[in-house]
Design an enzyme around this catalytic site. Structure first.
Site, PDB file in Angstrom:
ATOM      1  N   GLY A 130      -4.611  14.829  -3.493  1.00  0.00           N
ATOM      2  CA  GLY A 130      -3.750  15.793  -4.170  1.00  0.00           C
ATOM      3  C   GLY A 130      -3.211  15.263  -5.483  1.00  0.00           C
ATOM      4  N   LYS A 186      -4.362   7.092  -9.560  1.00  0.00           N
ATOM      5  CA  LYS A 186      -3.397   7.732  -8.659  1.00  0.00           C
ATOM      6  C   LYS A 186      -2.210   8.208  -9.493  1.00  0.00           C
ATOM      7  CE  LYS A 186      -0.886   6.685  -4.355  1.00  0.00           C
ATOM      8  NZ  LYS A 186      -0.663   5.661  -3.336  1.00  0.00           N
ATOM      9  N   GLY A 203       0.971  16.462  -8.399  1.00  0.00           N
ATOM     10  CA  GLY A 203      -0.168  15.609  -8.741  1.00  0.00           C
ATOM     11  C   GLY A 203       0.217  14.321  -9.460  1.00  0.00           C
ATOM     12  N   ASP A 236      -5.075   9.708   7.768  1.00  0.00           N
ATOM     13  CA  ASP A 236      -5.610   9.792   6.397  1.00  0.00           C
ATOM     14  C   ASP A 236      -5.292   8.518   5.626  1.00  0.00           C
ATOM     15  OD1 ASP A 236      -2.970  11.118   6.804  1.00  0.00           O
ATOM     16  OD2 ASP A 236      -2.904  11.047   4.623  1.00  0.00           O
TER      17      ASP A 236
HETATM   18  P1  AMP Z   1       0.476  10.175   1.235  1.00  0.00           P
HETATM   19  O1  AMP Z   1       1.774  10.380   1.946  1.00  0.00           O
HETATM   20  O2  AMP Z   1       0.612   9.505  -0.096  1.00  0.00           O
HETATM   21  O3  AMP Z   1      -0.547   9.545   2.097  1.00  0.00           O
HETATM   22  O4  AMP Z   1      -0.049  11.644   0.884  1.00  0.00           O
HETATM   23  C1  AMP Z   1      -0.341  12.611   1.844  1.00  0.00           C
HETATM   24  C2  AMP Z   1      -0.989  13.809   1.189  1.00  0.00           C
HETATM   25  O5  AMP Z   1      -0.092  14.424   0.260  1.00  0.00           O
HETATM   26  C3  AMP Z   1      -2.254  13.489   0.411  1.00  0.00           C
HETATM   27  O6  AMP Z   1      -3.133  14.577   0.558  1.00  0.00           O
HETATM   28  C4  AMP Z   1      -1.745  13.371  -1.005  1.00  0.00           C
HETATM   29  O7  AMP Z   1      -2.757  13.623  -1.946  1.00  0.00           O
HETATM   30  C5  AMP Z   1      -0.682  14.463  -1.042  1.00  0.00           C
HETATM   31  N1  AMP Z   1       0.357  14.203  -2.046  1.00  0.00           N
HETATM   32  C6  AMP Z   1       1.326  13.255  -2.009  1.00  0.00           C
HETATM   33  N2  AMP Z   1       2.102  13.318  -3.122  1.00  0.00           N
HETATM   34  C7  AMP Z   1       1.604  14.310  -3.890  1.00  0.00           C
HETATM   35  C8  AMP Z   1       1.962  14.873  -5.163  1.00  0.00           C
HETATM   36  N3  AMP Z   1       2.987  14.413  -5.871  1.00  0.00           N
HETATM   37  N4  AMP Z   1       1.203  15.892  -5.620  1.00  0.00           N
HETATM   38  C9  AMP Z   1       0.166  16.375  -4.926  1.00  0.00           C
HETATM   39  N5  AMP Z   1      -0.219  15.910  -3.733  1.00  0.00           N
HETATM   40  C10 AMP Z   1       0.487  14.885  -3.209  1.00  0.00           C
HETATM   41 MG    MG Z   2      -2.343   8.877   1.764  1.00  0.00          MG
END
Ligand code: AMP
Ligand code: MG
Length: 503
Positions: free
Chosen positions: A105, A126, A139, A265
């Site tokens: 994301g 990232k 994003g 994930d």
């Molecule tokens: P994470 O907690 O970093 O493992 O993220 C979990 C999910 O949320 C993944 O699909 C990430 O890509 C999405 N995600 C986290 N933060 C953001 C953000 N600021 N914008 C878009 N997607 C996000």
């Molecule tokens: Mg993640």
């Protein structure tokens, strides 16, 4: 940067002087594995930190990456020649709940670089803008979490633990809206791949067995080539992931690392530590330690990590069932047999590692109990995990050094009761100096202490002062060396500590 017909900013694509030896195997997989898109350019890229040694290891030119053109690439404003930017699709169990579509994301895989030694590495930005998988997110990533991932992932690498790496951090010159506006940044993450347990779950949830097979074949070729020769390659693949993840969690446990968000994930197929969101190192030894503000139930507490990893691997086995046997019954039997190998694959390196931490090279009856009793005394007496083991190194060659260990226990008598048993066992080992040296090679003197990490991030964010970040990074790059000032437990004011996820 350029303006497209629709008026939006686009990353520049004209070929530059900076060469990446890309060979993008994931982008050659079928379309349903990812979305093709470029990073979204940012206002004013400014290189905060470049990992020169890692750049060289990858066969990249650090001097070129440090130029404005390099910063433009690392910010996503310019797409280097040979890159095929994609956001990958994956699903995942988050805190036990299945989410059928997550995906990158806020990350974009530029491509795979083949290093001079022929090893293949993903180069991922990232915080590089919205993608079709962003859901409600922007994003983007803030300065703090980007520098935090940089510090902790590089510390893990220096500790000798399989991990993704940080190639660069770039300030975007754009605010990101969190509770308050924060300066934005992009991290360049390097991984042996970004294939996750959740990537398998994505296709399993759609009943797409063809994609599962393609993904498994890709993962085998990339990470477990020996499995291709096995009678049942998919079984051998699963065995390989279980073995590597069990060994990885054992290493986490042995240095007091708490991942904090062990969702499926965030569990890599390659066996590397990935996704440094709310992770932190434990100070006082306590199996119930949790730092993450969102982990209210303590699901991902220090002491739960082996069990959770086994649970995550069961989700991988479940997703891979259609590949594991001719019938469902046969496949289930294979899955259960392989999952049963987790416990010994964890306990072997964990118990062996504890033995090494207290200076025992041989394997005697009672060693595990001896180490377990030390941990119990530490837990009951708030003893600092890192310092107890580090100071034991000196105590192993000189009994006078006991004073520096016992003072870490609220009731020093707890150490006094344990130490004679340890000494009696140590007497069966070899030369004291060699034993202490071996202990110092596995018991770090420095870890990324939470209060030091926070102070470094605050100086960078509030005062644009990267000196504390640089100093901490340098100290963390040699964790097994004694360093003046690094040998004191944090004060009560510096604990407890709370981390915040993925922002
Ligand atoms: P994470 O907690 O970093 O493992 O993220 C979990 C999910 O949320 C993944 O699909 C990430 O890509 C999405 N995600 C986290 N933060 C953001 C953000 N600021 N914008 C878009 N997607 C996000
Ligand atoms: Mg993640």
């Amino acid at each position: 940067m350029s303006i497209s017909d629709s008026g939006t900013l686009e990353a520049a694509r004209e070929g530059g002087a900076i060469r990446f030896t890309f060979d993008n195997s994931y982008a050659r997989l079928p379309d349903r594995f990812y979305a093709r898109l470029d990073p979204t350019p940012v206002a004013a890229p400014r290189l905060l930190k470049l990992n020169t040694a890692l750049a060289e290891r990858l066969g990249l030119d650090p001097a070129a990456l440090a130029t404005p053109e390099g910063a433009a690439i690392l910010a996503g404003n310019r797409v280097p020649e040979g890159a095929e930017p994609i956001a990958t699709a994956y699903a995942g169990h988050q805190f036990g709940n299945f989410v059928p579509q997550l995906g990158d994301g806020r990350a974009i895989l530029l491509g795979e670089v083949v290093a001079p030694d022929d090893k293949r590495f993903d180069i991922q930005l990232k915080g590089s803008g919205r993608t079709p998988f962003s859901r409600g997110g922007d994003g983007r990533a803030a300065f703090g979490p980007v520098l935090r991932e940089y510090l902790v992932s590089e510390a893990m690498a220096a500790l000798g633990i399989p991990t993704t790496r940080a190639l660069a951090a770039v300030a975007t010159g754009q605010p990101v809206m969190r509770e308050t506006p924060l300066p934005g940044a992009v991290l360049t993450r390097v991984a042996s791949s970004h294939i996750r347990v959740g990537t398998f779950q994505f296709f399993a949830a759609r009943g797409d067995v063809e994609a599962l097979r393609i993904l498994a074949d890709h993962a085998i070729a990339r990470h477990y080539p020996e499995a291709a020769q096995a009678a049942n390659p998919y079984r051998a693949f699963l065995e390989g992931v279980v073995a590597r993840q069990a060994a990885l969690v054992a290493q986490w446990m042995l240095i007091g690392f708490i991942h904090g968000v062990m969702n499926t994930d965030n569990t890599s197929i390659s066996g590397e530590t990935i996704d440094y969101g709310p992770c932190a190192f434990m100070d006082a030894y306590d199996a119930a330690t949790v730092f993450s503000s969102i982990d209210q139930m303590g699901r991902y507490a220090y002491g739960n990590q082996p069990r959770i990893m086994q649970w995550n691997l069961a989700r991988l086995a479940e997703a891979a069932l259609p590949l594991l046997g001719e019938t469902e019954e046969a496949a289930l039997a294979v899955a259960n047999e392989v999952l049963a190998s987790f416990a010994p694959a964890f306990e072997g390196p964990y118990i062996g590692g504890l033995r090494t931490k207290i200076g025992l090279s041989g394997d005697r009856m009672g060693d595990a109990a001896l180490a377990g009793d030390l941990l119990k005394a530490m837990a009951e007496n708030g003893a600092d995990f890192t310092l107890t083991f580090r100071r034991l190194c000196s105590a192993a060659e000189d009994e006078a050094a006991d004073t520096r260990v016992r003072s870490l226990f609220t009731d020093p008598a707890a150490y006094d009761a344990w130490a004679p048993r340890w000494r009696a066992r140590l007497a069966e080992e070899g030369d004291p100096a060699a034993r202490a040296a071996a202990m110092r090679a596995v018991n770090p003197a420095v870890i990324p202490r939470n209060h030091l990490v926070e102070a470094a991030l605050e100086a960078a964010m509030q005062r644009d002062d990267l000196a504390p970040f640089e100093a901490l990074l340098d100290s963390l790059s040699r964790p097994y060396e004694d360093q003046p000032g690094a040998d004191e437990p944090p004060t009560p004011a510096e604990m407890p500590y709370m981390t915040f996820c993925g922002t």
